[in-house]
Write a protein that holds these residues in place. Structure first.
Motif, short mmCIF file in Angstrom:
data_model
loop_
_atom_site.label_atom_id
_atom_site.label_comp_id
_atom_site.label_asym_id
_atom_site.label_seq_id
_atom_site.Cartn_x
_atom_site.Cartn_y
_atom_site.Cartn_z
N TYR A 149 33.35 47.24 -12.75
CA TYR A 149 32.80 47.07 -11.41
C TYR A 149 33.60 47.92 -10.42
O TYR A 149 34.70 48.38 -10.71
CB TYR A 149 32.86 45.60 -10.98
CG TYR A 149 34.27 45.11 -10.70
CD1 TYR A 149 34.82 45.19 -9.41
CD2 TYR A 149 35.06 44.60 -11.72
CE1 TYR A 149 36.11 44.76 -9.17
CE2 TYR A 149 36.35 44.17 -11.48
CZ TYR A 149 36.87 44.25 -10.20
OH TYR A 149 38.15 43.84 -9.96
N SER A 185 22.13 45.63 -11.59
CA SER A 185 23.15 46.05 -12.56
C SER A 185 22.50 46.25 -13.92
O SER A 185 21.48 45.62 -14.24
CB SER A 185 24.26 45.00 -12.66
OG SER A 185 23.75 43.77 -13.12
N ASN A 228 33.97 47.96 -5.87
CA ASN A 228 33.54 47.52 -4.55
C ASN A 228 34.29 48.30 -3.47
O ASN A 228 35.43 48.73 -3.68
CB ASN A 228 33.82 46.02 -4.34
CG ASN A 228 32.95 45.15 -5.21
OD1 ASN A 228 31.77 45.42 -5.39
ND2 ASN A 228 33.54 44.10 -5.77
N ASN A 233 28.98 43.48 -0.47
CA ASN A 233 27.60 43.80 -0.87
C ASN A 233 26.66 42.60 -0.80
O ASN A 233 25.62 42.58 -1.46
CB ASN A 233 27.57 44.39 -2.29
CG ASN A 233 28.46 45.60 -2.43
OD1 ASN A 233 28.52 46.45 -1.54
ND2 ASN A 233 29.19 45.68 -3.54
N SER A 234 27.04 41.59 0.01
CA SER A 234 26.19 40.40 0.11
C SER A 234 24.89 40.68 0.86
O SER A 234 23.91 39.95 0.70
CB SER A 234 26.94 39.27 0.82
OG SER A 234 28.05 38.85 0.06
N ILE A 264 23.07 43.55 0.80
CA ILE A 264 22.20 44.59 0.24
C ILE A 264 21.60 44.12 -1.08
O ILE A 264 22.08 43.17 -1.71
CB ILE A 264 22.99 45.90 0.00
CG1 ILE A 264 24.11 45.68 -1.02
CG2 ILE A 264 23.54 46.43 1.31
CD1 ILE A 264 24.84 46.94 -1.39
N SER A 324 18.26 41.93 -0.56
CA SER A 324 18.93 42.33 0.67
C SER A 324 18.58 41.37 1.80
O SER A 324 17.57 40.66 1.75
CB SER A 324 18.52 43.75 1.06
OG SER A 324 17.14 43.80 1.37
N ARG A 340 19.60 35.55 -2.51
CA ARG A 340 20.11 36.39 -1.46
C ARG A 340 20.99 35.55 -0.55
O ARG A 340 20.85 34.32 -0.47
CB ARG A 340 18.99 37.04 -0.66
CG ARG A 340 18.13 36.07 0.13
CD ARG A 340 17.18 36.82 1.03
NE ARG A 340 16.30 35.92 1.79
CZ ARG A 340 15.62 36.29 2.86
NH1 ARG A 340 15.70 37.55 3.29
NH2 ARG A 340 14.84 35.45 3.49
N ASP A 353 20.26 41.50 -9.21
CA ASP A 353 21.25 40.45 -8.99
C ASP A 353 21.05 39.71 -7.68
O ASP A 353 21.27 38.51 -7.59
CB ASP A 353 22.66 41.04 -9.03
CG ASP A 353 22.98 41.65 -10.39
OD1 ASP A 353 22.52 41.09 -11.40
OD2 ASP A 353 23.68 42.68 -10.42
N SER A 354 20.67 40.43 -6.63
CA SER A 354 20.44 39.78 -5.34
C SER A 354 19.53 40.63 -4.48
O SER A 354 19.46 41.85 -4.65
CB SER A 354 21.76 39.52 -4.62
OG SER A 354 22.34 40.74 -4.19
N ARG A 363 21.15 44.29 -4.84
CA ARG A 363 22.05 44.75 -5.89
C ARG A 363 21.39 44.60 -7.25
O ARG A 363 20.73 43.60 -7.54
CB ARG A 363 23.36 43.96 -5.88
CG ARG A 363 24.23 44.24 -4.66
CD ARG A 363 25.56 43.51 -4.74
NE ARG A 363 25.41 42.08 -4.71
CZ ARG A 363 25.69 41.26 -5.72
NH1 ARG A 363 26.09 41.75 -6.87
NH2 ARG A 363 25.54 39.96 -5.59
#
Length: 1002
Positions: A573, A661, A575, A654-655, A657, A674, A730, A671-672, A659
């Motif tokens: 990863y 993977s 960040n 990155n909470s 946007i 935005s 999100r 994953d989430s 995401r």
């Protein structure tokens, strides 16, 4: 005319010869409580005739009048005036000037005199530290500052410590304060790699271990002072990072203008404090337990030991009119009381400053480096009843031998583990290297205006390696089936697991500030600051793991690919977070009585949604000196008030946007989602307070009331259960307010304050209350572990209640058959099937925190003691819930006598209930220190300036009604990222220790 001239000449000659006749040379020594003081100033009052003490604290000053007064002074010590009439040799001892220490306090982007502060700010200096090496500087604050609660989650060396300034101000984001070390704000996250052993298949695993403290890298002996900024007037200058308070750590510089070499050393011996209360072999048999014939087992002997630690520090310092240098080295080693656990730490620090162009330009450089090696064993926060070392040691039948007659381990089953085998089969260690460096340039443009530029870096590299040998078999853990070449092949299961996790962090700080300070006459002073800062925080890491090794393999870590090929996993990863800020502060003092402070900071962060990248954080403070610097009963009395807004950015990068993977074989996972509107949690706070000094400043203290209101609470909203709707979670700001309010009081009193005898006491207390309002959610946390407790939890966050309120079945006892009785929704007695959980008016966060300390000095002897405690809260004993019940005893596992003889039926499930909820009130003696400072000719023979011996006892006793091992707990029992509080589950046992040490200066 001639007669007048002659008379004048005669008078002059008479005065000259008289002064020569009655002048003298005065010599002597100047010392403090630690011994002779080199570089102390000696001055004939009212003249420029003076001298400085030499390396041995000696001085000689010539042509001193018979009635002259000598003034002795040294930085940080009280000045002393002595009339030399009839004296030619003096022995002067300067005492610590606590008032001077508190007079100037380090705050954000500068300093402020305590008497001029409009906010709630406290500071402790190195002389207030307990004389024992603390693994983390945060422990030095325990019980010393009103409104600051320091909780050590376990007794493990280097383990996590929870620090709360005026309670909790967030639910899911971080609640820890911002740490600023020598002007560089730390990123606040864990510097050590995470990990532990987790099954690739997601089945039963060994849990996760406690985090490491982010301040472990700082050597206590390098710290000059620790300031705690508690309210908006003092923390709003840090804007989006100030909601949880700010702790400013300042390291030491050189003080003496002659070279000074200091060495300190201590040795500590420790043993377990507290007791789980399980039965010994005789008690086990007497209670009806299955007797296997042996009487050799004791759980403490199996997995515990007496702890031992050493600490060595060496420092060199020297200062001149234009330069200052200090260099230090530290080495410490601590063997924990649990076998195969400990912390080795090596540190170095360097400070240098130089003035150029007549003091117009000053360049300061600082470097702190630390290398840490953590060793831990299988002590996890959330393992089931099988996979924790302490748990297996407790439940082992005390009549069972550990070894067979042939020396092999006595193996019972995959769910009834041999604790010594588990201890020796597991290895887990972490190597961390941490560097904090900065260059600070100050340019004095003129007598009123100066510019500063700070560049700082914070770098850490960490590698955690763990393995479980394939020679031990644990139910559904660290095992995998060998792929079959054809269906008819036999099923072969292999055991063992290894994991390597690496983490790298590199953070950069750029700050520009411009400060203007001017006195516009005697009645108006203006101190203004404007600044710009930019922070860049990057983190990356990778992890590899393997499962399924041959039993002959012993070093899995260095041959991690030696397991089953289909079970080998690799992940990585990266960040990055950027924060850009503009800020300003104005302090105005009017008629030396009225003080006004205003701050404004604008922060922009890459963490936030595109529609809310920037926000503003203002504050205002006012103070009025009702009484200032008066003699008599009331010496100082200042009232103050403040209001401001601060933020909290301690949520995941990155909470905001979308995401995605890549998984195995290139599969893309969302994953989430935005959220362009995601913004900071913000805290509005206000407070009023007073600072005072009475009885010629022998009694000093402060009183504060505050209230904080946090809104825009950040939570992950789960994926929609039905479509149309977002297919992944999100982060979102939910409606709701977290209200924190409280009262703080701090008092210090000098009972005796003479040259040879001093005795002082100090105490503080904080009274806290919190409640969540306007909140529609009902969020569970406080996950429980143990047999039959899968999916269970004990706490919730909901409207109208304190955070982490307990939500449990109300236990009423047992019926005639031994089955538990609980309350139903109407409050009637019922069985488990119709029982109803209740939202209790009981919380895990203490309502009252107290601290008390006292110090005593008589000539060369000194003694001090410190106490701290917490009251008004409840602890959930997950250990008792998981391990100590009748069914465990009848099933062959050891328990407490209370559980073995209880009327509970063997088949009664040990469901979570108020049965395991206990008051957590406690008062603990933190430290007791006795010391002696050597004086006289012995020091001269040893070529020492000072020498002090001390003995210290830590955690010598505790007063509590809690039945568990220790009421001071904070085991991480979060659920879905929502923190918990006040749950005990197989914590690393706390120890009590005795240390002996020596501090010498050459």
């Amino acid at each position: 005319m001639k007669n007048s001239l002659l008379k004048g000449l005669m008078v002059f000659l008479t005065m000259l010869f008289t002064s020569l006749t009655y002048s003298q040379d005065v010599s002597g020594t100047v010392s403090d409580s630690s011994g002779p003081l080199p570089g102390a100033s000696v001055l004939v009052k009212g003249t420029t005739n003076g001298a400085q003490t030499d390396l041995d604290g000696k001085f000689i000053i010539r042509n001193v009048g018979t009635n002259a007064v000598l003034v002795f002074s040294y930085i940080g010590l009280k000045s002393q005036e002595i009339n030399v009439t009839g004296k030619s040799n003096l022995k002067v001892i300067l005492s610590a000037d606590n008032a001077e220490l508190k007079e100037v306090i380090v705050v954000g982007y500068g300093t402020v005199k305590k008497k001029d502060a409009t906010g709630a700010v406290d500071q402790i200096g190195s002389k207030n530290f307990d004389n024992v090496a603390s693994p983390s500087p945060a422990q030095l604050l325990r019980g010393k500052v009103a409104g600051v609660q320091v909780t050590q989650s376990s007794g493990e060396p280097g383990g996590a410590i929870s620090v709360r300034v005026r309670g909790n101000s967030s639910i899911r984001s971080g609640n820890g304060p911002l740490y600023v070390v020598d002007g560089v704000p730390l990123d606040g996250g864990n510097v050590s790699a995470g990990g532990g052993l987790t099954s690739n298949s997601g089945a039963q695993d060994l849990g996760t271990s406690t985090a490491r403290n982010p301040l472990n890298f700082i050597n206590q002996n390098d710290i000059e002072s620790i300031s705690v900024l508690k309210d908006a007037s003092s923390t709003a200058i840090y804007g989006s990072r100030g909601a949880n308070g700010v702790i400013v750590i300042t390291t030491k510089k050189g003080k003496s203008n002659v070279p000074q070499l200091t060495y300190s050393s201590s040795v500590s011996f420790s043993k377990k404090a507290g007791d789980f209360g399980v039965m010994n072999a005789d008690q086990f048999v007497a209670a009806g337990g299955d007797d296997k014939g042996s009487r050799s087992y004791n759980w403490e002997d199996a997995v515990l030991r007496n702890g031992f630690s050493t600490n060595h520090d060496l420092s060199f310092s020297k200062s001149t009119e234009n330069s200052n240098t200090r260099l230090s080295f530290g080495a410490s080693s601590a063997n924990g009381i649990v076998k195969n656990s400990g912390l080795d730490k090596y540190s170095a620090s360097f400070y240098n400053s130089n003035d150029y162009f007549g003091g117009a330009l000053k360049i300061e450089s600082r470097v702190i480096y630390s290398s840490l090696k953590d060793e831990t064993t299988l002590l996890s926060n959330n393992a089931g009843y099988i996979g924790n070392l302490i748990g297996t040691a407790l439940y082992w039948n005390p009549t069972l031998p550990i070894y067979n007659n042939d020396g092999t381990y006595n193996v019972i089953s995959t769910s009834y583990l041999n604790p010594v085998q588990l201890l020796n089969a597991y290895k887990d260690y972490t190597n961390t290297n941490k560097l904090l460096g900065s260059i600070n340039t100050t340019w004095k443009i003129n007598s009123h205006l100066k510019y500063q530029f700070l560049f700082g870096i914070e770098s850490s590299t960490s590698s955690r390696k763990a393995q479980l040998l394939p020679t031990i078999e644990i139910l559904n853990t660290a095992q995998a089936v060998v792929p079959k070449a054809k269906d008819s092949d036999p099923t072969i299961t292999k055991y063992g697991q290894a994991s390597i996790a690496n983490q790298n962090k590199f953070n950069k700080t750029f700050e520009h500030t411009l400060n203007y300070n001017n006195d516009f006459g005697d009645n108006f002073n203006l101190d203004a600051l404007v600044g710009y800062s930019y922070y860049d925080y990057t983190a990356d890491g990778n992890q590899s793991s393997g499962i399924g090794y041959d039993k002959s393999q012993t070093n899995l870590i260095d041959n991690i690919e030696g397991g089953l090929q289909n079970e080998f996993r690799v992940s990585s990863y990266r960040n990055r977070v950027e924060l850009q800020s503009y800020f300003g502060r104005v302090n105005a003092t009017i008629y030396k009585k009225l003080i006004l402070t205003g701050t404004l900071r604008s922060d922009g962060s890459t963490k936030l949604g595109t529609n809310n990248k920037y926000d503003y954080f203002p504050s205002a403070g006012i103070a009025y000196k009702v009484v200032a610097n008066k003699d008599g009963l009331v010496n100082d009395f200042k009232i103050r008030g403040n209001y401001g807004i601060t933020g909290n950015q301690e949520f995941a990068p990155n909470s905001a946007i979308a995401r995605a993977s890549y998984g195995n074989n290139g599969s893309l996972n969302l994953d989430s989602n935005s959220n362009a509107d995601l913004k900071w949690e913000t805290t509005k706070s206000y407070g009023v307070g007073a600072d005072f000094g009475f009885l010629n400043n022998r009694l000093t203290g402060s009183l504060d009331y505050f209230q904080r209101d946090t809104k825009d609470l950040i939570f992950p909203v789960p994926a929609a259960a039905t479509q149309p709707g977002p297919p992944s979670p999100r982060f979102k700001n939910l409606p709701g307010n977290l209200i924190n309010k409280g009262v703080e009081v701090a008092l210090s009193y000098k009972i005796i304050d003479s040259d040879n005898l001093k005795w002082d006491i100090s105490g503080n207390a904080s009274f806290l209350k919190n409640e969540i309002t306007n909140f529609a959610g009902f969020i569970s946390t406080g996950g429980l572990n143990g047999q039959g407790l899968s999916g269970a939890y004990a706490q919730v966050i909901t409207n109208g209640k304190p955070i982490y309120s307990y939500y449990l079945y109300e236990w009423r006892g047992y019926d005639a058959a031994g089955n538990a009785i609980y309350a139903d929704a109407a409050g009637n007695d019922t069985g488990l099937g119709t029982a109803a959980k209740k939202l209790l008016n009981k919380q895990p966060l203490p309502k009252i925190n107290v601290g008390f300390s006292t110090g005593f000095n008589y000539k060369g002897f000194d003694a001090s003691a410190s106490f701290y405690g917490a009251f008004g809260h409840y602890i959930y004993n997950n250990t008792t819930n998981a391990y100590f019940f009748k069914g465990a005893f009848t099933g062959g596992r050891n328990v407490t006598q209370e559980a073995a003889t209880s009327p509970q039926a063997a088949g009664d499930p040990n469901s979570p209930s108020t049965k395991f909820l206990e008051k957590g009130d406690f008062l603990r003696m933190g430290n007791l220190t006795l010391g002696y400072t050597v004086e006289g000719k012995l020091l001269e023979k040893l070529k020492m300036k000072s020498a002090r011996f001390f003995v210290n006892g830590s955690n010598l006793f505790i007063i509590t009604g809690y039945s568990g091992t220790d009421p001071e707990v904070d085991t991480d029992k979060q659920l879905n990222g929502v923190p918990s509080a006040g749950i005990e589950y197989l914590s690393y046992p706390r120890d009590k220790s005795v240390s002996v040490g020596l501090n010498v200066t050459f």
